[in-house]
Design a protein around this motif. Structure first.
Motif, mmCIF file in Angstrom:
data_model
loop_
_atom_site.group_PDB
_atom_site.id
_atom_site.type_symbol
_atom_site.label_atom_id
_atom_site.label_comp_id
_atom_site.label_asym_id
_atom_site.label_seq_id
_atom_site.Cartn_x
_atom_site.Cartn_y
_atom_site.Cartn_z
ATOM 1 N N THR A 73 0.840 -1.189 0.000
ATOM 2 C CA THR A 73 0.000 0.000 0.000
ATOM 3 C C THR A 73 0.875 1.239 0.000
ATOM 4 O OG1 THR A 73 -0.148 -0.214 2.418
ATOM 5 C CG2 THR A 73 -1.964 -1.114 1.128
ATOM 6 N N GLU A 74 0.235 2.403 -0.066
ATOM 7 C CA GLU A 74 1.006 3.637 -0.177
ATOM 8 C C GLU A 74 0.741 4.639 0.936
ATOM 9 O OE1 GLU A 74 0.163 5.283 -3.999
ATOM 10 O OE2 GLU A 74 1.104 3.628 -5.102
ATOM 11 N N ARG A 75 -0.502 4.745 1.395
ATOM 12 C CA ARG A 75 -0.848 5.820 2.321
ATOM 13 C C ARG A 75 -1.476 5.337 3.620
ATOM 14 N NH1 ARG A 75 -2.871 6.536 -2.419
ATOM 15 N NH2 ARG A 75 -4.989 6.099 -1.678
ATOM 16 N N ILE A 76 -2.261 4.292 3.558
ATOM 17 C CA ILE A 76 -3.017 3.838 4.718
ATOM 18 C C ILE A 76 -2.073 3.447 5.851
ATOM 19 C CG2 ILE A 76 -3.114 1.391 4.022
ATOM 20 C CD1 ILE A 76 -6.084 1.437 4.922
ATOM 21 N N ARG A 77 -2.479 3.744 7.084
ATOM 22 C CA ARG A 77 -1.687 3.313 8.234
ATOM 23 C C ARG A 77 -1.862 1.807 8.426
ATOM 24 N NH1 ARG A 77 0.422 7.461 11.136
ATOM 25 N NH2 ARG A 77 1.081 5.923 12.682
ATOM 26 N N VAL A 78 -0.809 1.128 8.798
ATOM 27 C CA VAL A 78 -0.841 -0.323 8.982
ATOM 28 C C VAL A 78 -0.278 -0.627 10.363
ATOM 29 C CG1 VAL A 78 -0.212 -2.555 8.001
ATOM 30 C CG2 VAL A 78 -0.409 -0.562 6.500
ATOM 31 N N GLY A 79 -0.914 -1.559 11.061
ATOM 32 C CA GLY A 79 -0.425 -1.840 12.409
ATOM 33 C C GLY A 79 -0.951 -3.143 12.964
ATOM 34 N N SER A 80 -0.736 -3.303 14.246
ATOM 35 C CA SER A 80 -1.107 -4.535 14.955
ATOM 36 C C SER A 80 -2.362 -4.290 15.763
ATOM 37 C CB SER A 80 0.026 -4.967 15.888
ATOM 38 O OG SER A 80 0.337 -3.945 16.827
#
Length: 343
Positions: A73-80
């Motif tokens: 992806t490019e912009r979306i925040r990604v996390g746990s």
């Protein structure tokens, strides 16, 4: 219903379900595909959950998956959503998420849970000789905050990478414990109402009443988990949701397996006590066609005042899962037209 409330934002939680008729590799590829789709719809974040030794769930190596999805992806925040802290030394978590933050600056979240997320045998296999319990959670959170903050002169233990990345920490919970701790530390709070909705309102109230501003956050910020099954009609959505109903019954009866295809009439064939247990489990769920989803989002917003709705969508057909996210995004825009105009 009133539409004067601030619009909640949309995000997604993925357990990376392995579907009947598909493989683990298929599930991992679908996670990236779904994250890209959520990003195109303007979702704020995409989180991966940590679970171990559970058939049909491929999200055990959570930090690896966070990197996989962030790279796709490019912009979306990604996390746990989240790292189960009793399973890990804080230094290892700080190094892993510090590395992710250096690879994907400004896009990584670290959600933390205080339960092991698995059975006792697997817990012992994860920890080996480590002596750790849920009671150590506050100290572990504090240590993680120190390790992700800028290193101080004379600091002997430094996470490299990690120090100075200040990866945003979230506390996750399904009881009042983490709500209280998140309030004390001035951290954002995510309630696991997608599977344990009973204490949702009580936990949110406790969190907001006791919140203390911090360097990370100046006001309370609440996210809630929302099971979603959306389709063009209420009838089709109910049919597609039967995959989720089957999965919930497997959880409640400790008979987990791969995510099954929908089964028409599944709920009607169950004993009354099983139906009631599934309904209780999914009490925060939104299941239906566009108008029903719109009303469901409005109801949750009025009931909780949540800043963010994190959707959990266990639709068996990948294409119909993406369609459900389309319907959800449009339903939210229809429910809160002022927010859509402002955007």
């Amino acid at each position: 219903m009133s539409t004067t409330l601030p619009s909640p934002r949309l995000s997604m939680l993925d357990l990376v379900a392995v579907r009947q008729g598909s493989s683990v590799a298929d599930a991992l590829a679908l996670a990236s595909r779904t994250a890209r789709h959520a990003e195109s719809l303007g979702f704020v974040r995409y989180w991966l959950a940590e679970h171990h030794n559970i058939p049909g769930v491929a999200s055990s190596a959570t930090a690896v998956l966070v990197g996989h999805v962030a790279g796709a992806t490019e912009r979306i925040r990604v996390g746990s959503g989240g790292i189960m802290l009793p399973n890990h030394a804080p230094l290892v978590v700080a190094e892993a998420f510090g590395t992710l933050a250096e690879l994907y600056p400004g896009r990584i979240d670290l959600g933390l849970g205080r339960a092991p997320g698995t059975d006792g045998l697997t817990m012992r296999a994860l920890r080996r000789d480590r002596v750790e319990s849920e009671d150590d959670f506050p100290a572990d959170v504090a240590e993680l905050q120190r390790l992700l903050a800028p290193a101080q002169p004379g600091q002997r233990l430094v996470a490299l990478p990690g120090a100075g990345t200040e990866v945003p920490i979230w506390l996750l919970g399904s009881s009042l414990y983490s709500a209280r701790l998140a309030a004390e530390r001035g951290l954002p709070y995510a309630f696991a109402s997608h599977f344990a909705p009973r204490l949702l309102l009580q936990a949110i109230e406790l969190y907001r009443q006791n919140f203390r501003p911090s360097a990370q956050l100046d006001r309370p910020y609440v996210m809630i988990g929302v099971p979603l099954a959306a389709a063009p009609t209420d009838e089709e959505a109910e049919y597609l949701a039967s995959s989720h109903y089957q999965r919930v019954l497997g959880i409640l009866s400790n008979q987990r397996g791969l995510l099954p295809p929908p089964d028409a009439g599944f709920m009607e064939r169950l004993p009354a006590q099983h139906r009631a247990a599934i309904v209780d489990f999914l009490a925060a769920g939104v299941i239906g066609g566009p108008a029903t989803v719109r009303e469901g989002f409005l109801r949750l917003a009025e009931l909780t005042g949540a800043d963010e709705l994190m959707l959990v969508c266990d639709i068996h057909d990948p294409a119909l899962r993406l369609r459900a996210l389309d319907i959800a995004a449009q339903a939210l825009a229809d429910a809160f037209p002022q927010a859509a105009l402002a955007a």
